[in-house]
Write an enzyme that holds these catalytic residues in place. Structure first.
Site, PDB file in Angstrom:
ATOM      1  CB  CYS A  43      -0.949  -0.016   1.195  1.00  0.00           C
ATOM      2  SG  CYS A  43      -1.947  -1.514   1.257  1.00  0.00           S
ATOM      3  CG  HIS A  45      -1.907   3.809   6.154  1.00  0.00           C
ATOM      4  ND1 HIS A  45      -1.871   3.720   4.784  1.00  0.00           N
ATOM      5  CD2 HIS A  45      -2.083   2.532   6.607  1.00  0.00           C
ATOM      6  CE1 HIS A  45      -2.009   2.455   4.416  1.00  0.00           C
ATOM      7  NE2 HIS A  45      -2.140   1.720   5.496  1.00  0.00           N
ATOM      8  CD  GLU A 100      -1.463   7.037  10.262  1.00  0.00           C
ATOM      9  OE1 GLU A 100      -1.057   7.865   9.415  1.00  0.00           O
ATOM     10  OE2 GLU A 100      -2.386   6.221  10.041  1.00  0.00           O
ATOM     11  CE  LYS A 147      -5.549   4.096   2.973  1.00  0.00           C
ATOM     12  NZ  LYS A 147      -4.595   5.156   3.346  1.00  0.00           N
ATOM     13  CG  HIS A 190      -6.418   0.718   1.833  1.00  0.00           C
ATOM     14  ND1 HIS A 190      -5.509   1.402   1.064  1.00  0.00           N
ATOM     15  CD2 HIS A 190      -5.672   0.023   2.748  1.00  0.00           C
ATOM     16  CE1 HIS A 190      -4.288   1.142   1.488  1.00  0.00           C
ATOM     17  NE2 HIS A 190      -4.362   0.318   2.506  1.00  0.00           N
ATOM     18  CG  PHE A 228      -0.318  -6.074   4.207  1.00  0.00           C
ATOM     19  CD1 PHE A 228      -0.764  -5.411   5.337  1.00  0.00           C
ATOM     20  CD2 PHE A 228      -1.224  -6.836   3.496  1.00  0.00           C
ATOM     21  CE1 PHE A 228      -2.086  -5.498   5.748  1.00  0.00           C
ATOM     22  CE2 PHE A 228      -2.555  -6.934   3.894  1.00  0.00           C
ATOM     23  CZ  PHE A 228      -2.987  -6.253   5.019  1.00  0.00           C
TER      24      PHE A 228
END
Length: 416
Positions: A165, A305, A316, A337, A342, A403
């Site tokens: 991502c 994110h 985060e 998002k 996403h 990831f």
């Protein structure tokens, strides 16, 4: 060696809440959700039956029918967004030195639908390996920038970054450095993804990564909310034209913002889970600020994110509080998002476009779908909940994580 300045002169967006840059922005500030039941295949046996698909998109409205058939959807999306950005930048393709124009693109997966369909076709046959001759060229992740460069004759560096991502944020940082170091005058950069497929949805469901709020798709992506249960998969593309400052100024280009710097780091912790203490996220934001030459207290806005996962959102926000200290509560924090879902490898580009447009318009888009406070999140942080907020944004940051523990961060500044 003195680094060259880099500016953004063109933007293109193809998203679940708008098929152009302007439509995307209108969708953002109005708090529009792109989530809806999946139309691409029968979802009856799937745990999740919704996603953030593109709406009213037909590739042949933009591309020659024969050429479109040779491309996976992720490459079609790349072509459309890149074309919008190039047109928006008003690049004179007859005058620009194409040897010094690059295309650096991000894709986390690439042609997943093409791979899926070819394998399913083979499995349903008699065992004879009858594959489409375009199977490999349609599938490989680097074909998107290749197609862009072939169409326009751009002969500078041309490749794809793959870091899950974080892919398009990595691509943007590479593009920034290509111009900074004098290798290019212009780089078309960004990312695209088209993973709303049987394999994509099935795979993420198996990981328990996706929201299963099937009864209310439009409220399923709810970053920072106490009832969040996973992310909502999206698709689309974002494209930016980056240009060396003097090159842009000499041709009288419109400049959206200066691209000051970026940062990279690794969690070095787990294949899919974020480090609970946000160590890698802390490092990537510190790296970005240092690379950009910006003090923490100068940052006005951060597009996180913020995927709407139970662990990731908390980690985060804790990292932001650690990096920015008491100034964190003065920052307009959000997660777009909540509206787009996403977009995986395209997320970094789309979210960078969001912060650039927030600077241009003096408005920070909201984090929608927030109804319940999370006791693990500092209530003094301004998460721009449910409604857009007016703000003179002079410096903005965008975080993107993938990831494997890949972390990327980019930072932009409004020109005086």
């Amino acid at each position: 060696m003195e680094l060259k300045r880099v500016v953004v002169t063109g933007l293109g967006a193809l998203t679940p809440i708008g098929n152009t840059k302007d439509e995307f922005w209108e969708g953002l500030i109005s708090g529009k959700s792109g989530a809806a039941p999946i139309t691409y295949y029968d979802t009856e046996k799937f745990k999740t039956n919704f996603a953030c698909e593109l709406k009213n998109f037909n590739a042949t409205d933009f591309l020659d029918r024969k050429e479109a058939r040779k491309m996976d959807r992720f490459a079609q999306y790349a072509m459309v967004a890149a074309d919008e950005a190039i047109l928006d930048a008003k690049l004179d393709l007859e005058k620009v030195n194409k040897l010094r124009v690059g295309v650096i693109w991000g894709a986390g997966i690439g042609g997943l639908e093409t791979f899926q369909d070819e394998v399913l076709n083979f499995a349903s046959g008699d065992g004879t390996p009858r594959f489409n001759p375009f199977f490999i060229p349609k599938m490989i992740a680097d074909i998107a920038p290749a197609n862009i460069s072939i169409k326009h004759g751009f002969m500078g560096p041309n490749y794809t970054t793959v870091s899950a991502c974080a892919s398009s944020a990595n691509a943007m940082f590479d593009a920034l450095n290509s111009i900074r170091l004098g290798h290019c005058d212009v780089v078309v950069t960004g990312g695209s993804e088209a993973a709303v497929t049987i394999a994509g949805m099935g795979g993420f469901n198996a990981m328990h990564a996706l929201s299963t709020r099937n009864e209310s798709p439009e409220t399923a992506s709810r970053p920072f909310d106490g009832t969040r249960d996973g992310f909502v998969l999206g698709e689309g593309a974002g494209a930016l034209v980056l240009e060396e400052y003097e090159h842009a100024k000499a041709r009288g280009a419109r400049i959206y913002a200066e691209f000051l710097g970026g940062g990279l780091s690794s969690d070095a912790y787990h294949m899919t889970a974020p480090h609970p203490d946000g160590i890698g996220v802390i490092a990537v934001m510190h790296n970005c600020l240092e690379n950009a030459g910006i003090k923490p207290e100068e940052v006005d806005h951060i597009n996180t994110h913020g995927t709407s996962t139970p662990l990731g959102d908390v980690a985060e926000l804790k990292a932001i509080s650690e990096v920015f200290g008491s100034h964190a509560k003065n920052i307009n924090i959000n997660s777009t998002k909540s509206m787009t879902g996403h977009l995986l490898g395209a997320a970094g580009a789309i979210e960078a476009i969001s912060v650039i447009l927030a600077m241009e318009n003096g408005i920070v888009p909201p984090t929608i779908n927030h109804t319940t406070a999370d006791e693990n999140i500092d209530p003094e942080l301004n998460l721009t909940l449910n409604n857009a907020q007016k703000r003179d944004v002079k410096v903005a940051m965008s975080n993107t994580f993938g990831f494997g523990g890949h972390n990327a961060c980019v930072l932009f500044k409004k020109l005086d």
